[in-house]
Write a protein that holds these residues in place. Structure first.
Motif: not given
Length: 391
Positions: A5, A173, A362, A375
């Protein structure tokens, strides 16, 4: 190359950072044939929650216009508009809600941008447009885990994405919190899906986090569970939790070498000297982290976008959260059966991974190290679908 990220620079301190996924310096090379992505992408919203009808669900698409750098939001007809303080209503908040169709699926148009797709259930989210230090409009995002935040009592969750000319990069997430079960499906050069919870996954997560006494403060009634770093900042998680593990790691690597493979043909060798992990190959010394540094993958474990220290710090951050540093002197670990086995570990992330169908989540900022994050990316996307999955 490790995909991790990255965050927009120049964001207002009053606004939460919007992740920019798929930065060329950070993202894994696409194995599919590259071609320029379309300027817009069909986004289908499927409400399979079973707990809320379409009329009870609001969608918000907010983020940053990649061409102008402006904070922006998407209208129901697919326009990307810069936010403005004049958007705030008489209550002081901007209503950027996009309603779902009365029944069935809802198809929207997603423009090139980087940001988040929020879902609010039962009530609307309250966004506020403020002015940043440079005098530009900036959007304040929900910090629902904070009791004083206007969105604390609103059930909501989000997916993150960057859609630009070279493809779509997106993820579910739990880095900040978990509340609403969501999955994403990306069609393009291939068809990919991630984020789906196991049957009863939401309740298993809410209950499972509390099985470790130190993590009991992460649950906020039936609204959500929050990441331990945020709980620490709220005084609901011990700020010395990782200290004993960090002490053991520092002791071990005073006389043992750690090898870090960044996945691009480079292996860095490091050893503890005093209060720092020192590595060869031009890596900047990495200081002794605190519990908060570990949970946020920040502070001593901050990973600069320099292609050298950054990847090594990200791998160390993942190894601390997964508690693999005492068991393996070669990092990153790639066997999930070896993760979270130490008594001192990120039990929050452990519970998240245990309750997804593909084992990916995540759970912390660098959970994508060795590809364990929820992801997906595609260089030739044709459509994306986000599903509110059964509770």
């Amino acid at each position: 190359m490790i995909s991790r990220r990255a965050f927009l620079g120049g964001m207002s301190a009053a606004a939460l950072a919007v992740p920019v996924l798929g930065s060329p310096a950070l993202a894994s090379p696409l194995t599919t044939a590259r071609r320029r992505a379309a300027p817009t992408l069909p986004l289908t919203i499927v409400n399979s929650s079973g707990n809320f009808d379409n009329a009870s669900v609001s969608v918000y698409i907010v983020g940053v216009n990649l061409d102008t750098g402006e904070h922006a939001r998407v209208t129901p007809d697919g326009q990307l508009l810069a936010v403005s303080p004049s958007d705030n209503g008489s209550d002081g908040y901007a209503d950027y809600a996009i309603p779902l169709q009365g029944s069935g699926d809802t198809t929207l148009t997603l423009p090139n941008m980087s940001g988040r797709i929020y879902f609010a259930l039962g009530d609307k989210l309250k966004f506020k447009v403020v002015t940043d230090g440079a005098g530009k409009p900036a959007l304040q995002y929900p910090a629902g885990w904070v009791s004083s935040d206007a969105n604390y009592r609103v059930l909501h969750d989000t997916v993150e994405f960057t859609f630009k000319s070279d493809g779509m990069y997106c993820n579910t997430t739990m880095v900040d919190m978990f509340s609403v079960p969501l999955s994403i499906e990306l069609q393009g050069a291939q068809q990919q899906k991630t984020g789906t919870l196991v049957a009863g996954g939401r309740e298993k997560i809410l209950a499972g986090v509390g099985e470790n006494p130190d993590f009991g403060g992460l649950r906020q009634e039936d609204m959500r569970v929050i990441a331990p770093g945020h709980a620490l900042d709220l005084g609901a998680f011990p700020d010395t939790y990782y200290d004993s593990y960090i002490d053991e790691v520092w002791s071990k690597y005073q006389s043992t070498q750690l090898k870090v493979n960044t996945g691009d043909g480079r292996v860095f060798t490091g050893q503890v000297s005093g209060d720092a992990f020192t590595f060869d190959g031009g890596v900047q010394p990495i200081g002794r982290p605190s519990t908060r540094d570990v949970l946020f993958c920040d502070g001593a474990l901050a990973a600069p976008n320099d292609g050298v220290t950054g990847p090594v710090a990200a791998i160390l951050g993942a190894a601390f959260n997964r508690s693999t540093l005492l068991d393996a002197t070669d990092q990153p670990g790639t066997d999930p059966a070896a993760f979270y086995r130490h008594q001192v570990t990120n039990h929050y992330s452990k519970v998240m991974h245990a309750n997804t169908e593909d084992g990916k989540a995540y759970g912390f900022a660098f959970d994508d190290v060795a590809n364990f994050a929820s992801y997906i990316q595609d260089g030739a996307p044709t459509a994306i679908k986000v599903t509110l999955t059964p509770w």
